[in-house]
Design an enzyme around this catalytic site. Structure first.
Site, mmCIF file in Angstrom:
data_model
loop_
_atom_site.group_PDB
_atom_site.id
_atom_site.type_symbol
_atom_site.label_atom_id
_atom_site.label_comp_id
_atom_site.label_asym_id
_atom_site.label_seq_id
_atom_site.Cartn_x
_atom_site.Cartn_y
_atom_site.Cartn_z
ATOM 1 N N GLN A 133 -0.730 1.641 -4.471
ATOM 2 C CA GLN A 133 0.715 1.450 -4.405
ATOM 3 C C GLN A 133 1.249 1.736 -3.003
ATOM 4 O OE1 GLN A 133 2.701 0.344 -7.009
ATOM 5 N NE2 GLN A 133 4.320 0.248 -5.476
ATOM 6 N N LYS B 25 3.556 -0.517 -14.506
ATOM 7 C CA LYS B 25 2.277 -1.230 -14.518
ATOM 8 C C LYS B 25 1.327 -0.629 -15.547
ATOM 9 C CE LYS B 25 2.918 -2.472 -9.690
ATOM 10 N NZ LYS B 25 2.654 -2.137 -8.268
ATOM 11 N N ASP C 4 -4.104 -7.300 -6.212
ATOM 12 C CA ASP C 4 -2.835 -7.272 -5.500
ATOM 13 C C ASP C 4 -2.807 -8.305 -4.375
ATOM 14 O OD1 ASP C 4 -0.500 -5.969 -6.058
ATOM 15 O OD2 ASP C 4 -0.836 -4.280 -4.722
#
Length: 290
Positions: A98, A54, A121
């Site tokens: 994450q 990412k 997200d």
């Protein structure tokens, strides 16, 4: 019949090039550089790889990429304090924490704490609620990537029957809602581990999406000839290689089109994270989304 391969890697390159062009224009016309912060807690090897991917993709798109790596014994309070700081940081347009987190940390309060305007997200309950009522802000990155792949492959979803195998909050559940929105207009069956005669259910589908995390779950006898198969699974085989949820070689002789693993849905997940970050940067400054 040999299935057409839906190449997610090639599509991701095309979409990322367009995003990079949009970022260049945003900088030139408005002096805005979209910023993404990725938070990694602990030393999980897979998570470290994903965050690194990412980071590289964000920088290649011309965006500001900030990686925050915290020790595995970080407290819930300290992690929540970091999210508060990122919410207030004007350089940051998108925040992702994450997953999975170390066992002593509860991810739900963390996701709820992320500013909905920076929830790239798409895991904040507010974001999920907006999607559920048909007025989405950000789309979950992996399902968003699936939609892009279907469009790229020329798959008409309106009036089609889509069977999604897997009901997770990351993929199956949000994708089922996205496909029923106006403009998509699919008829969706959300199947799972308790579904009776899964093969019979899948054989009714025009499109089968496998998102369970079980190697070889979808076999050729479970898919009707000519159907489209989207494999979201990412599993490690006994030889350590990445494999999906479907019997790829067997289904190549049955399906009309199929995504490979790797090189299918995976590259699109990171790509749509960049798209969400770009959209967040525009929206936070009152500019129209594109």
């Amino acid at each position: 019949m040999t299935a057409r391969i839906i190449d997610g890697k090639a599509l991701a390159q095309q979409v990322r090039a367009r995003i990079a062009d949009d970022v260049t224009r945003l900088k030139a016309e408005h002096g805005i550089q979209p910023g993404l912060a990725a938070v990694l807690v602990g030393e999980d090897p897979a998570s470290k790889v994903y965050v690194g991917m990412k980071h590289r993709a964000t920088e290649e798109a011309g965006m500001l990429s900030r990686q925050v790596v915290l020790p595995s014994d970080t407290s819930q309070a300290d992690l929540e304090g970091l999210v508060d700081d990122l919410n207030a940081d004007e350089q940051i347009d998108g925040i992702l924490v994450q997953l999975p987190l170390p066992e002593h940390l509860d991810p739900q309060p963390i996701q709820e704490l992320i500013d909905p305007g920076k929830d790239v997200d798409a895991l904040n309950p507010y974001t999920a609620g907006r999607l559920a009522v048909g007025d989405p802000t950000f789309l979950s990155c992996t399902p968003y990537g699936v939609l892009e792949l279907l469009d790229h492959a020329g798959v008409e979803t309106a009036g089609s029957h889509v069977v999604i195998v897997g009901r997770s909050n990351l993929v199956g559940r949000p994708l089922s809602v996205m496909l029923t929105l106006k403009g998509r207009d699919a008829t969706v069956t959300l199947a799972h581990s308790r579904t009776r005669d899964l093969g019979a259910v899948c054989r009714t589908a025009d499109v089968v999406v496998a998102a369970v995390g079980r190697i070889g779950l979808i076999t050729p006898d479970m898919v009707r000839p000519g159907a489209v198969v989207i494999d979201v699974g990412t599993n490690r085989g006994e030889d350590g290689k990445l494999v999906g949820d479907v019997d790829f070689e067997g289904l190549r002789e049955v399906a009309g089109a199929i995504t490979p693993v790797p090189g299918g849905v995976g590259p699109m997940t990171v790509t749509m994270l960049l798209q969400n970050t770009l959209e967040a940067a525009r929206a936070r400054r009152g500019l129209p989304r594109r």
